[in-house]
Enzyme design. Structure first.
Site, PDB file in Angstrom:
ATOM      1  N   GLU A  55       1.077  -1.255  -0.120  1.00 26.04           N
ATOM      2  CA  GLU A  55       0.101   0.029   0.114  1.00 26.04           C
ATOM      3  C   GLU A  55       0.857   1.275   0.126  1.00 26.04           C
ATOM      4  O   GLU A  55       1.744   1.468   1.012  1.00 26.04           O
ATOM      5  CB  GLU A  55      -0.913  -0.003   1.398  1.00 26.04           C
ATOM      6  CG  GLU A  55      -1.999   1.310   1.210  1.00 26.04           C
ATOM      7  CD  GLU A  55      -2.885   1.243   2.299  1.00 26.04           C
ATOM      8  OE1 GLU A  55      -3.450   2.372   2.656  1.00 26.04           O
ATOM      9  OE2 GLU A  55      -3.243   0.043   2.872  1.00 26.04           O
ATOM     10  N   CYS A  61      -2.491   8.063   2.505  1.00 20.16           N
ATOM     11  CA  CYS A  61      -2.170   7.929   0.995  1.00 20.16           C
ATOM     12  C   CYS A  61      -3.610   7.906   0.082  1.00 20.16           C
ATOM     13  O   CYS A  61      -3.144   8.349  -0.997  1.00 20.16           O
ATOM     14  CB  CYS A  61      -1.770   6.292   1.005  1.00 20.16           C
ATOM     15  SG  CYS A  61      -2.954   5.195   1.602  1.00 20.16           S
TER      16      CYS A  61
END
Length: 411
Positions: free
Chosen positions: A274, A308
């Site tokens: 990720e 993110c």
């Protein structure tokens, strides 16, 4: 404990809290020592962590070595064999107990997340809710996902096919500082229920939140050594973890993710990554403008933009641009920034001096190259040492650092 309070000095760290406010300890050193004892480290070296809200010392986090990583994996492998033989019912019961404990002790967890990350309490609660829901989800679905299943064979009358799912072994987890509780635990919970052991490396600056989660797992009944913890630099400790693990979960920068993927590919092991982003939000001409403006505030400034999936670019149709901008800026002006533990606060602090410098540099570079600050655009040391105002820039173009690179802040 709340900002500005002190529980007294620990066994290491700044010498005289009376002369240096930054030397006071924000957390009870006994609690910190108990949590840090879960880290496998033999060097005697430590890294100092501080509270973003106040600059107070939080902990002296032990630094592990590559030998410590190897020792952690050796212990985890021994424990994994017995753990994999436990009944599925026992493993799912562990997750359900964890679910209840996380909700019962959420006040402690929220305090710790805020002390380490500086985020607003409402955003810290997202971590509590996510871990609880993740534990509950896998507890109720593990049997269906992991049970043996039959498949149709190419000669049904002669042969049969059955799919058996076996544990990977020891799963390595490298988790980041921006979501210190949920990212440290949530990848490990399905690994545990599938019969794996775990060796994790939480970010040192927010390791206490992760360690508190592991303490809860132990209280819920996780056997000794099934989950091991190491801390230290990614280049050495993280690389050693990837070199030994049977599967790797990594959350962090795109650059480091490429290195992890390359290392995992060389060993022919699986990995999940990720990584970073530069996420856009499109507001089209038929959008509900008020709802879009409200959603944009959440998308841009949750956890001070340090996630993110944070929106860092807004593209708005000409037909609704003025209406959207007016509502968007009006909502930003109404945001409450504070270094406190209240659910009424809308945005907290950045996590570190380095992050503050990155955000400041991105805004200054954009302005120097022709961008316009519509709101914000400056640090707020009057609130706390690492606060930066929620900021909106117009006229950002290629060649500006914030056009290309992830700011990872409230911009």
């Amino acid at each position: 404990m709340r900002p500005g309070s002190s529980a007294g000095p620990g066994s290491a760290g700044p010498a005289d809290p009376e002369l240096d406010p930054g030397a006071t300890y924000a957390l009870d050193p006994r609690t910190v020592s108990r949590l840090l004892s879960r880290i496998r480290a033999t060097t005697g070296e430590t890294a100092t962590t501080t509270a973003p809200f106040t600059g107070q010392v939080l902990a002296q986090v032990p630094v592990s070595t590559t030998d410590d990583v190897r020792a952690a994996f050796a212990r985890a492998r021994r424990a994994q064999r017995a753990w994999a033989e436990t009944e599925m019912r026992q493993r799912t019961r562990l997750l359900l107990d964890l679910h209840d404990m996380v909700l019962d002790r959420q006040a402690e967890i929220l305090d710790l997340i805020q002390w380490e990350s500086g985020k607003a309490r409402k955003h810290a609660f997202e971590e509590v809710a996510h871990v609880a829901m993740t534990a509950r989800y896998y507890a109720f679905t593990a049997h269906r996902q992991l049970s043996d299943t039959r498949r149709l064979s190419w000669l049904p009358a002669v042969t049969s096919v059955r799919v058996n799912r076996l544990p990977k072994g020891v799963v390595g987890i490298i988790s980041p500082w921006n979501y210190p509780f949920t990212m440290a635990l949530s990848d490990g919970l399905p690994a545990l229920v599938a019969g794996n052991a775990v060796v994790s490396k939480p970010a040192s600056v927010t390791s206490l939140s992760a360690l508190f989660g592991l303490e809860l797992l132990a209280e819920a009944g996780l056997p000794d050594d099934v989950w091991q913890v190491v801390c230290g630099p990614g280049a050495t400790v993280g690389a050693a973890l990837v070199d030994i693990a049977d599967y790797v979960c990594f959350t962090g920068s795109t650059r480091t993710g490429r290195a992890v993927a390359t290392q995992a590919a060389h060993r022919l092991i699986g990995c999940s990554l990720e990584l970073g982003g530069k996420n856009p939000m499109l507001v089209l001409r038929d959008a509900a403008v008020s709802r879009a403006a409200e959603g944009a505030v959440r998308a841009c400034f949750s956890s001070a933009g340090q996630l993110c999936v944070s929106t860092e670019r807004l593209y708005v149709a000409d037909e609704i641009y003025d209406r959207f901008l007016d509502l968007f800026l009006r909502r930003i002006r109404a945001m409450r920034l504070a270094a406190d533990f209240s659910f009424a606060t809308d945005m907290g602090s950045l996590v570190s001096r380095a992050q503050l410098e990155t955000v400041t540099a991105h805004v200054d570079d954009a302005v120097a190259k022709g961008a316009t600050v519509l709101i914000g655009g400056r640090p707020r040391p009057d609130i706390g040492p690492l606060f930066y105002e929620p900021t909106v820039l117009a006229g950002v173009r290629p060649g500006m650092a914030c056009h290309r690179d992830e700011s990872f802040g409230p911009v």
